[in-house]
Design a protein around this motif. Structure first.
Motif, PDB file in Angstrom:
ATOM      1  N   LEU A   1     -17.430  -3.905  12.301  1.00  0.00           N
ATOM      2  CA  LEU A   1     -16.405  -4.918  12.557  1.00  0.00           C
ATOM      3  C   LEU A   1     -16.028  -5.683  11.292  1.00  0.00           C
ATOM      4  CD1 LEU A   1     -17.811  -6.536  15.835  1.00  0.00           C
ATOM      5  CD2 LEU A   1     -15.816  -5.026  15.675  1.00  0.00           C
ATOM      6  N   GLN A   2     -16.818  -5.544  10.263  1.00  0.00           N
ATOM      7  CA  GLN A   2     -16.598  -6.271   9.015  1.00  0.00           C
ATOM      8  C   GLN A   2     -15.175  -6.037   8.504  1.00  0.00           C
ATOM      9  OE1 GLN A   2     -19.583  -5.490   6.032  1.00  0.00           O
ATOM     10  NE2 GLN A   2     -18.255  -6.142   4.359  1.00  0.00           N
ATOM     11  N   ARG A   3     -14.499  -7.107   8.126  1.00  0.00           N
ATOM     12  CA  ARG A   3     -13.078  -7.018   7.772  1.00  0.00           C
ATOM     13  C   ARG A   3     -12.824  -6.784   6.291  1.00  0.00           C
ATOM     14  NH1 ARG A   3     -13.199 -10.517  12.131  1.00  0.00           N
ATOM     15  NH2 ARG A   3     -11.658 -10.064  13.750  1.00  0.00           N
ATOM     16  N   HIS A   4     -13.774  -7.131   5.432  1.00  0.00           N
ATOM     17  CA  HIS A   4     -13.548  -6.973   3.997  1.00  0.00           C
ATOM     18  C   HIS A   4     -14.880  -6.724   3.305  1.00  0.00           C
ATOM     19  CE1 HIS A   4     -15.154 -11.035   3.289  1.00  0.00           C
ATOM     20  NE2 HIS A   4     -14.443 -11.410   4.337  1.00  0.00           N
ATOM     21  N   GLY A   5     -14.792  -6.293   2.050  1.00  0.00           N
ATOM     22  CA  GLY A   5     -15.997  -6.014   1.282  1.00  0.00           C
ATOM     23  C   GLY A   5     -16.382  -4.549   1.342  1.00  0.00           C
ATOM     24  N   ALA A   6     -17.325  -4.187   0.473  1.00  0.00           N
ATOM     25  CA  ALA A   6     -17.770  -2.797   0.385  1.00  0.00           C
ATOM     26  C   ALA A   6     -18.636  -2.415   1.577  1.00  0.00           C
ATOM     27  CB  ALA A   6     -18.546  -2.587  -0.914  1.00  0.00           C
ATOM     28  N   PHE A   7     -18.705  -1.103   1.841  1.00  0.00           N
ATOM     29  CA  PHE A   7     -19.572  -0.524   2.861  1.00  0.00           C
ATOM     30  C   PHE A   7     -19.275  -1.057   4.253  1.00  0.00           C
ATOM     31  CE2 PHE A   7     -21.903   0.187  -1.091  1.00  0.00           C
ATOM     32  CZ  PHE A   7     -22.132   1.554  -0.993  1.00  0.00           C
ATOM     33  N   ARG A   8     -17.979  -1.253   4.557  1.00  0.00           N
ATOM     34  CA  ARG A   8     -17.591  -1.489   5.947  1.00  0.00           C
ATOM     35  C   ARG A   8     -17.768  -0.212   6.757  1.00  0.00           C
ATOM     36  NH1 ARG A   8     -11.671  -3.112   5.030  1.00  0.00           N
ATOM     37  NH2 ARG A   8     -12.040  -1.791   3.200  1.00  0.00           N
ATOM     38  N   ARG A   9     -17.767   0.920   6.047  1.00  0.00           N
ATOM     39  CA  ARG A   9     -18.038   2.225   6.656  1.00  0.00           C
ATOM     40  C   ARG A   9     -19.123   2.909   5.841  1.00  0.00           C
ATOM     41  NH1 ARG A   9     -13.006   5.821   7.043  1.00  0.00           N
ATOM     42  NH2 ARG A   9     -12.857   5.330   4.813  1.00  0.00           N
ATOM     43  N   ALA A  10     -19.943   3.702   6.499  1.00  0.00           N
ATOM     44  CA  ALA A  10     -21.008   4.435   5.813  1.00  0.00           C
ATOM     45  C   ALA A  10     -21.269   5.725   6.564  1.00  0.00           C
ATOM     46  CB  ALA A  10     -22.279   3.605   5.730  1.00  0.00           C
ATOM     47  N   ALA A  11     -21.612   6.760   5.819  1.00  0.00           N
ATOM     48  CA  ALA A  11     -21.919   8.059   6.416  1.00  0.00           C
ATOM     49  C   ALA A  11     -23.416   8.314   6.345  1.00  0.00           C
ATOM     50  CB  ALA A  11     -21.154   9.169   5.696  1.00  0.00           C
ATOM     51  N   LEU A  12     -23.959   8.899   7.401  1.00  0.00           N
ATOM     52  CA  LEU A  12     -25.369   9.275   7.459  1.00  0.00           C
ATOM     53  C   LEU A  12     -25.466  10.776   7.666  1.00  0.00           C
ATOM     54  CD1 LEU A  12     -26.702   6.448   9.818  1.00  0.00           C
ATOM     55  CD2 LEU A  12     -26.885   6.539   7.326  1.00  0.00           C
ATOM     56  N   ARG A  13     -26.431  11.391   6.986  1.00  0.00           N
ATOM     57  CA  ARG A  13     -26.628  12.835   7.102  1.00  0.00           C
ATOM     58  C   ARG A  13     -27.271  13.197   8.439  1.00  0.00           C
ATOM     59  NH1 ARG A  13     -25.708  15.896   2.646  1.00  0.00           N
ATOM     60  NH2 ARG A  13     -25.664  14.851   0.614  1.00  0.00           N
ATOM     61  N   ALA A  14     -27.137  14.472   8.773  1.00  0.00           N
ATOM     62  CA  ALA A  14     -27.687  14.961  10.040  1.00  0.00           C
ATOM     63  C   ALA A  14     -29.190  14.728  10.133  1.00  0.00           C
ATOM     64  CB  ALA A  14     -27.363  16.445  10.196  1.00  0.00           C
ATOM     65  N   ASN A  15     -29.912  14.905   9.015  1.00  0.00           N
ATOM     66  CA  ASN A  15     -31.367  14.698   9.066  1.00  0.00           C
ATOM     67  C   ASN A  15     -31.706  13.245   9.356  1.00  0.00           C
ATOM     68  OD1 ASN A  15     -30.456  14.112   6.265  1.00  0.00           O
ATOM     69  ND2 ASN A  15     -32.627  13.702   5.900  1.00  0.00           N
ATOM     70  N   GLN A  16     -30.832  12.319   8.927  1.00  0.00           N
ATOM     71  CA  GLN A  16     -31.054  10.902   9.224  1.00  0.00           C
ATOM     72  C   GLN A  16     -30.768  10.614  10.695  1.00  0.00           C
ATOM     73  OE1 GLN A  16     -28.387   9.609   6.015  1.00  0.00           O
ATOM     74  NE2 GLN A  16     -30.125   8.581   5.051  1.00  0.00           N
ATOM     75  N   VAL A  17     -29.723  11.228  11.228  1.00  0.00           N
ATOM     76  CA  VAL A  17     -29.404  11.049  12.649  1.00  0.00           C
ATOM     77  C   VAL A  17     -30.509  11.627  13.517  1.00  0.00           C
ATOM     78  CG1 VAL A  17     -27.743  11.610  14.477  1.00  0.00           C
ATOM     79  CG2 VAL A  17     -26.932  11.077  12.163  1.00  0.00           C
ATOM     80  N   ALA A  18     -31.058  12.758  13.108  1.00  0.00           N
ATOM     81  CA  ALA A  18     -32.050  13.447  13.932  1.00  0.00           C
ATOM     82  C   ALA A  18     -33.397  12.738  13.973  1.00  0.00           C
ATOM     83  CB  ALA A  18     -32.237  14.875  13.424  1.00  0.00           C
ATOM     84  N   ASP A  19     -33.697  11.939  12.976  1.00  0.00           N
ATOM     85  CA  ASP A  19     -34.992  11.263  12.935  1.00  0.00           C
ATOM     86  C   ASP A  19     -35.115  10.294  14.116  1.00  0.00           C
ATOM     87  OD1 ASP A  19     -37.108   9.265  12.144  1.00  0.00           O
ATOM     88  OD2 ASP A  19     -37.140  10.499  10.341  1.00  0.00           O
ATOM     89  N   GLY A  20     -36.218  10.403  14.842  1.00  0.00           N
ATOM     90  CA  GLY A  20     -36.408   9.572  16.022  1.00  0.00           C
ATOM     91  C   GLY A  20     -36.531   8.095  15.734  1.00  0.00           C
ATOM     92  N   ARG A  21     -36.721   7.736  14.456  1.00  0.00           N
ATOM     93  CA  ARG A  21     -36.819   6.325  14.088  1.00  0.00           C
ATOM     94  C   ARG A  21     -35.467   5.729  13.704  1.00  0.00           C
ATOM     95  NH1 ARG A  21     -41.200   7.686   9.613  1.00  0.00           N
ATOM     96  NH2 ARG A  21     -39.589   9.306   9.365  1.00  0.00           N
ATOM     97  N   SER A  22     -34.435   6.560  13.655  1.00  0.00           N
ATOM     98  CA  SER A  22     -33.093   6.070  13.335  1.00  0.00           C
ATOM     99  C   SER A  22     -32.466   5.505  14.596  1.00  0.00           C
ATOM    100  CB  SER A  22     -32.236   7.207  12.774  1.00  0.00           C
ATOM    101  OG  SER A  22     -32.761   7.694  11.568  1.00  0.00           O
ATOM    102  N   LEU A  23     -32.161   4.234  14.564  1.00  0.00           N
ATOM    103  CA  LEU A  23     -31.733   3.530  15.773  1.00  0.00           C
ATOM    104  C   LEU A  23     -30.400   2.814  15.599  1.00  0.00           C
ATOM    105  CD1 LEU A  23     -35.084   1.668  16.657  1.00  0.00           C
ATOM    106  CD2 LEU A  23     -34.334   3.901  17.529  1.00  0.00           C
ATOM    107  N   LEU A  24     -29.710   2.671  16.707  1.00  0.00           N
ATOM    108  CA  LEU A  24     -28.717   1.616  16.843  1.00  0.00           C
ATOM    109  C   LEU A  24     -29.491   0.439  17.428  1.00  0.00           C
ATOM    110  CD1 LEU A  24     -25.625   0.853  16.719  1.00  0.00           C
ATOM    111  CD2 LEU A  24     -25.657   1.242  19.191  1.00  0.00           C
ATOM    112  N   ALA A  25     -29.923  -0.462  16.554  1.00  0.00           N
ATOM    113  CA  ALA A  25     -30.843  -1.524  16.962  1.00  0.00           C
ATOM    114  C   ALA A  25     -30.113  -2.637  17.697  1.00  0.00           C
ATOM    115  CB  ALA A  25     -31.565  -2.086  15.746  1.00  0.00           C
TER     116      ALA A  25
END
Length: 410
Positions: free
Chosen positions: A346-370
């Motif tokens: 939702l961030q409106r300005h500044g760097a890293f308002r968007r970021a990409a994660l690799r498949a191995n990061q998504v697959a890790d069971g510790r990677s959460l939408l906290a």
């Protein structure tokens, strides 16, 4: 005129009895090891952003062949980025007195005339200019970055990245020329006969070993007042020179370090109210929209993970609770191995308002939408209503105030 004792081009202008091959060689050998470690950890830090994955992660899009070494950043051990970036920043600050002492010890050579006596000498002088200029540039921009003081023109990332390659190339050339003689000098196999030795030195007030002790003491002081920001916990109070070196902000479960507040990012209560906020998840089978209440009805998992940032600071492990990223990928058609994901805030300005994660990061069971941290809902400054937390990832990739997840090959 160049031999006039009042001109810096004259050997008689430089009268300190401390200057000499032994003093310079000791400092040079320390920098040989230290700067090599700095360069390697800096490259590793850049790889941790996964710039080869997506343009949104790439702060240096014109790097060309300089990105030859990039690799898929792993998710373990969870303290990996905390270690590599902590070493990079802490060592860089610790080496400042050594670098300044080294430059002071060889400054007479910068004024030597004629500027070039031969082609080989001209190339050596050019490498020296690049070495001195590059070293000052890299250390200065690095210190300004960790203090969050961006007074230089342009983005820190390409300036520091390209500057590092120029500096290290000059450093390697200089090391190849000087290291054998430096080693022999330190071992006592070469006498103190050099243009660095003053022809008419003043009376010494401290020995060369004493001067080295003073330089080492300065480095130790900087180390002790910086390293706490990477160790976290009670050691943070000792990090007096770090921008995040004071006591953790606030108290309670959300009382740990942040870089950007909700106010800085332009996040308002209206944006995150339960009636307005929805998480949009897009993938192979279409799009689903989930309220926070609906997310809480999904299987929830926990992970104990730190946050580590490029400025060198990191938190102790925090206990995060939320929905696994791989489970969210399954909602939109990825029941097997999940793909990469683009995270938007939702961030409106500044760097890293968007970021990409690799498949191995998504697959890790510790990677959460906290949704929770340390048993309590996320505070606005920590990303309420939902944030990303991924093991071993740089802090800026742990996006706060998440609005959209787009799964697929990036």
């Amino acid at each position: 005129m160049r031999d006039h004792p009042r001109l810096p081009t004259s050997p008689g202008f430089w009268r300190s009895p401390l200057r000499g091959p032994w003093f310079t060689s000791v400092l040079g050998l320390v920098l040989l090891v230290g700067i090599t470690v700095l360069f390697v950890t800096g490259l590793v830090s850049y790889a941790a952003y996964n710039p080869g994955l997506s343009r949104v992660n790439d702060m240096t899009p014109d790097k060309g062949v300089l990105g030859f070494y990039l690799f898929a950043w792993p998710t373990g051990p969870v303290w990996l980025y905390r270690l590599t970036q902590g070493v990079h920043v802490t060592l860089g600050i610790t080496l400042i007195p050594v670098l300044l002492a080294k430059l002071w010890s060889v400054v007479p050579r910068l004024f030597t005339l004629p500027p070039a006596r031969s082609l080989a000498h001209a190339l050596e002088r050019l490498s020296l200019v690049l070495l001195v200029g590059g070293g000052l540039f890299e250390f200065t921009t690095g210190v300004l970055n960790i203090q969050l003081d961006y007074v230089f023109p342009g983005s820190f990332y390409p300036l520091h990245f390209y500057g590092a390659w120029v500096f290290f190339a000059a450093f390697l050339a200089h090391a190849a020329l000087k290291t054998p003689a430096a080693v022999r000098t330190v071992r006592g196999r070469l006498r103190d006969r050099s243009d660095l030795v003053s022809p008419r030195p003043v009376a010494p007030t401290v020995s060369r070993r004493g001067a080295l002790g003073l330089v080492g003491g300065g480095s130790l002081l900087l180390f002790l007042t910086t390293v706490g920001q990477s160790l976290g916990g009670p050691f943070r109070r000792t990090a007096l020179l770090a921008p995040h070196g004071t006591a953790d902000p606030g108290g309670g479960p959300n009382g740990f370090q942040i870089n950007k507040t909700a106010a800085y990012a332009g996040i308002t209560a209206a944006d995150t109210h339960e009636d307005a906020w929805r998480l949009v998840v897009t993938g192979r089978t279409g799009t689903v929209r989930l309220s926070r209440a609906q997310l809480l009805r999904l299987p929830l998992h926990s992970a104990s993970l730190p946050i580590a940032c490029v400025e060198g600071w990191s938190t102790a492990d925090q206990w995060w609770h939320g929905v696994r990223l791989r489970d969210l990928a399954a909602l939109v058609g990825y029941d097997g191995d999940p793909p990469d994901v683009l995270v938007e805030s939702l961030q409106r300005h500044g760097a890293f308002r968007r970021a990409a994660l690799r498949a191995n990061q998504v697959a890790d069971g510790r990677s959460l939408l906290a949704l929770y941290v340390n048993g309590e809902e996320l505070s606005p400054d920590h990303g309420h209503p939902a944030r990303i937390i991924v093991p071993a990832a740089p802090g800026v990739l742990n996006t706060k105030w998440v609005a959209r997840l787009t799964f697929g090959d990036l």
